[in-house]
Design an enzyme around this catalytic site. Sequence first.
Site, PDB file in Angstrom:
ATOM      1  N   ASP A 172      -2.462  10.417   5.580  1.00  0.00           N
ATOM      2  CA  ASP A 172      -1.345  11.155   6.175  1.00  0.00           C
ATOM      3  C   ASP A 172      -1.579  11.512   7.648  1.00  0.00           C
ATOM      4  O   ASP A 172      -0.704  12.093   8.289  1.00  0.00           O
ATOM      5  CB  ASP A 172      -1.103  12.466   5.413  1.00  0.00           C
ATOM      6  N   LYS A 212       4.313  18.236   6.829  1.00  0.00           N
ATOM      7  CA  LYS A 212       5.276  17.220   6.386  1.00  0.00           C
ATOM      8  C   LYS A 212       5.748  17.523   4.980  1.00  0.00           C
ATOM      9  O   LYS A 212       5.079  18.199   4.197  1.00  0.00           O
ATOM     10  CB  LYS A 212       4.678  15.812   6.446  1.00  0.00           C
TER      11      LYS A 212
HETATM   12  O1  C5P Z   1      -6.144   9.296   2.317  1.00  0.00           O
HETATM   13  P1  C5P Z   1      -6.390  10.683   1.818  1.00  0.00           P
HETATM   14  O2  C5P Z   1      -7.812  11.112   1.970  1.00  0.00           O
HETATM   15  O3  C5P Z   1      -5.428  11.682   2.348  1.00  0.00           O
HETATM   16  O4  C5P Z   1      -6.106  10.607   0.255  1.00  0.00           O
HETATM   17  C1  C5P Z   1      -6.539  11.637  -0.591  1.00  0.00           C
HETATM   18  C2  C5P Z   1      -6.592  11.097  -1.997  1.00  0.00           C
HETATM   19  O5  C5P Z   1      -5.262  10.815  -2.463  1.00  0.00           O
HETATM   20  C3  C5P Z   1      -7.324   9.790  -2.167  1.00  0.00           C
HETATM   21  O6  C5P Z   1      -8.686   9.989  -2.361  1.00  0.00           O
HETATM   22  C4  C5P Z   1      -6.672   9.193  -3.407  1.00  0.00           C
HETATM   23  O7  C5P Z   1      -7.190   9.781  -4.564  1.00  0.00           O
HETATM   24  C5  C5P Z   1      -5.251   9.665  -3.282  1.00  0.00           C
HETATM   25  N1  C5P Z   1      -4.382   8.646  -2.659  1.00  0.00           N
HETATM   26  C6  C5P Z   1      -4.042   7.519  -3.389  1.00  0.00           C
HETATM   27  N2  C5P Z   1      -3.217   6.582  -2.813  1.00  0.00           N
HETATM   28  C7  C5P Z   1      -2.745   6.756  -1.560  1.00  0.00           C
HETATM   29  C8  C5P Z   1      -3.081   7.894  -0.808  1.00  0.00           C
HETATM   30  C9  C5P Z   1      -3.901   8.830  -1.392  1.00  0.00           C
HETATM   31  O8  C5P Z   1      -4.460   7.345  -4.532  1.00  0.00           O
HETATM   32  N3  C5P Z   1      -1.962   5.819  -1.052  1.00  0.00           N
END
Ligand code: C5P
Length: 306
Positions: free
Chosen positions: A144, A8
Amino acid sequence: MRVRVPAKVNLQLGVGPIREDGYHDLVNVFHAVSLFDELTAEPADGLELAVEAAPYSRVAIGRVPTDARNLAARAAVLVASRLGVEPRVRLRIRKAIPVAGGMAGGSADAAAALVACARLWDDRERPALSRDDLMEMGAELGSDVPFALLGGTAIGVGRGERLTPALTRGTFHWVFAAADGGLSTPAVYAECDRLRDAAGESAPRPSVAEDLMTALATGDAKALGAALANDLQPAALELRPSLARTLNAGRDLGAIGALVSGSGPTCAFLAETDEDAADLAVALDGAGVAEQIVRAQGPVPGATVL
Ligand code: C5P
């Protein structure tokens, strides 16, 4: 079982305030592009995982964990526990999506593993997992992952996982410049907070950009190029100053839109036509501002069984 899953690019990444759970409130316009990882799943004695680079790809697979931390392995374990079976599966991932590149490659692999394992362990004896079940498990694995299941173009709110498909017309032509070495997503979000604090700014409450949605609905590539926006870009540029050169090179060489993809360091460039994208890719390659240049088109479907 063989599943293909797209990368993406974020057409708009509006980052709002930090929530109590440590995530940021987002408005995230996701767009799936024709740069695919492929995952195969077959029965095995236990949980096995192998990762290889796709043919002709220079993706740095050395940085992908091949143990239980791998998001695809975690997806397999989650499906197994939901179905009450043992996670006996051999997963093989063929990567073309840059690793830690801001193109949701790990999330893509997790989405592929959800689809593949749900199919592999499908059994008439118990109710099959629904698409909603998979979306919910995806959200548990990462912000994601649900979009990698859905594909197309979609608006994500919350931490990015609550999705609404967006109306689009036609095909958009992209060139991606993958950088040497990844960027850590949490580090980029933290840098975004730090920059805002240092400037005495409070985080805005993000909203969907109307000009972007109109550009998508009318298939107007020039308008889309002008509307691309990523609130994480200043943070990514702070952590990786060389990206400014990459973005400028793309703009100088005729891109009609340029931005850092997600948390970076991959840079995304929009071209008006397929031919323009081919010219831009060659020119960017010659400029030597990136580790690898790849072309892709969007939107494309999400994780698909082949
Ligand atoms: O959800 P995911 O594990 O992909 O997110 C990775 C990191 O990105 C999270 O640990 C956080 O630090 C950051 N993040 C965030 N806010 C979001 C999505 C991700 O701060 N909405």
